[in-house]
Design a protein around this motif. Structure first.
Motif, PDB file in Angstrom:
ATOM      1  N   ASP A  39       0.801  -1.220   0.000  1.00  9.62           N
ATOM      2  CA  ASP A  39       0.000   0.000   0.000  1.00  9.62           C
ATOM      3  C   ASP A  39       0.838   1.276   0.000  1.00  9.62           C
ATOM      4  N   PRO A  63      -8.302   3.563   6.609  1.00  5.63           N
ATOM      5  CA  PRO A  63      -7.050   4.107   6.060  1.00  5.63           C
ATOM      6  C   PRO A  63      -5.914   3.087   6.144  1.00  5.63           C
ATOM      7  N   THR A  64      -5.090   3.077   5.123  1.00  6.18           N
ATOM      8  CA  THR A  64      -3.944   2.173   5.133  1.00  6.18           C
ATOM      9  C   THR A  64      -2.982   2.565   6.256  1.00  6.18           C
ATOM     10  N   ARG A  73      -1.173   5.795   6.102  1.00 12.88           N
ATOM     11  CA  ARG A  73      -2.062   6.954   6.212  1.00 12.88           C
ATOM     12  C   ARG A  73      -2.472   7.168   7.673  1.00 12.88           C
ATOM     13  N   ASN A  95       0.450   2.737  -3.657  1.00  9.37           N
ATOM     14  CA  ASN A  95      -0.022   4.061  -3.249  1.00  9.37           C
ATOM     15  C   ASN A  95      -1.531   4.069  -2.965  1.00  9.37           C
ATOM     16  N   ASP A  96      -1.966   3.128  -2.112  1.00  8.67           N
ATOM     17  CA  ASP A  96      -3.383   3.025  -1.755  1.00  8.67           C
ATOM     18  C   ASP A  96      -3.661   3.759  -0.445  1.00  8.67           C
ATOM     19  N   ASP A  97      -4.805   4.395  -0.380  1.00  9.90           N
ATOM     20  CA  ASP A  97      -5.202   5.129   0.824  1.00  9.90           C
ATOM     21  C   ASP A  97      -6.091   4.317   1.751  1.00  9.90           C
ATOM     22  N   TYR A  98      -6.737   3.270   1.199  1.00  8.91           N
ATOM     23  CA  TYR A  98      -7.656   2.476   2.012  1.00  8.91           C
ATOM     24  C   TYR A  98      -7.393   0.992   1.828  1.00  8.91           C
ATOM     25  N   LYS A 103     -11.964  -1.116  -0.620  1.00 11.59           N
ATOM     26  CA  LYS A 103     -11.061  -0.137  -1.219  1.00 11.59           C
ATOM     27  C   LYS A 103     -11.680   0.314  -2.527  1.00 11.59           C
TER      28      LYS A 103
END
Length: 293
Positions: A85, A99-100, A103, A91-94, A234
């Motif tokens: 992530d 939230p990852t 984050r 580059n994932d936010d969730y 996600k």
């Protein structure tokens, strides 16, 4: 599917409790522990540990002996998600509807939380009093192979290198045999080994696990196109946004479904050859083929 639901419920709860206890026992109170627990407790299907335990159950052995190995496997899977992530990768936010890790905390903490889960996984196996020394060596050897530079890690590397390219189907499958399939294959192999399956049965179960890994990835790709974001946990369409080749992109949705069913048939045929068809594993294959998250 009642027997499967009972099995999933019982052992998901068992694995969740054991995972939290291992982390609380082997870490200091503070930010690192909190970050580890944050991702471990984020939910998830616990597919990999349950697949290990279900394999033992299919061979009529007590799954309790596999709990520590199953938890070690889930720690490695969780660490891989934390790192996948990161902004430098997907580059994932969730993840799983929250939230990852990077984050919620920050990138450095996320990296260290993943590192800690990876290293703790092998400590858990070495201290498992239910395993013989021979079994510990086997499990550690196979798990490090599945998760290392000829397994999951290289699969992630090849997946990143393949962005912005249209891959041939055989290349796409080769990537996912490592990135997604290696840990699933380990789960089945470890379960069969701990259940004292013979050489022929282990060969058939390995074939089953390889097909199941591809089935699982195809369904993931399908859900990234037609799934429900709330159920999946996600945003939908992240593969297309990252310019990745997927089964629906190469084959279309109908073609991807057909390919998924092909691997389901291989999985079920291998179970029959191993003498464990009609068990919880058969139900698990059906469940994974039609899952919505």
């Amino acid at each position: 599917m009642e027997s499967l639901n009972n099995f999933l419920g019982t052992y998901k709860s068992t694995v969740n409790t054991a995972l939290e206890n291992y982390i609380l026992t082997h870490t200091n109170d503070g930010r690192l522990r909190n970050a580890m627990l944050y991702s471990v407790k984020a939910g998830g299907k616990r597919l990999r540990p349950i697949l290990l335990l279900a394999t033992m159950e299919a061979f009529q052995k007590d799954p309790e002996k596999g709990i520590a190995s199953a938890c070690a496997l889930e720690m490695i899977h969780t660490y891989s998600l934390i790192h996948d992530d990161l902004p430098s990768m997907d580059n994932d936010d969730y993840r799983r509807g929250q939230p990852t890790n990077h984050r919620e905390f920050d990138e450095a903490t996320a990296i260290l939380a993943g590192d800690a889960l990876l290293t703790l996984s092998f400590k858990v196996i070495t201290e498992d009093e239910r395993l013989t020394n021979e079994e510990k060596v086997f499990i550690i050897n196979k798990l490090s192979t599945a998760s290392g530079p000829r397994g999951m890690v290289d699969g992630q590397m090849q997946d990143m290198l393949s962005e912005n390219q249209t891959l041939a189907l055989n290349k796409l499958e080769a990537i996912h045999k490592d990135k997604t399939g290696a840990l699933l294959k380990f789960a089945v192999l470890a379960g069969a080994f701990l259940a004292k399956a013979d050489t022929r049965q282990i060969a058939e179960m390995t074939k089953m696990a390889e097909a199941l890994g591809l089935l699982f990835q195809i369904q993931d790709d399908i859900l990234d196109v037609v799934g429900d974001a709330e159920a999946v946990g996600k945003p939908i369409g992240s593969d297309a946004g990252n310019f990745k080749s997927t089964y629906p992109q190469l084959l279309g949705i109908e073609g991807a479904v057909s390919q998924k069913n092909y691997y389901a048939d291989i999985s079920l045929a291998s179970l029959e050859e191993a003498g464990v068809n009609g068990t919880v594993l058969s139900e698990l294959i059906a469940y994974l083929s039609r899952r919505d998250r």
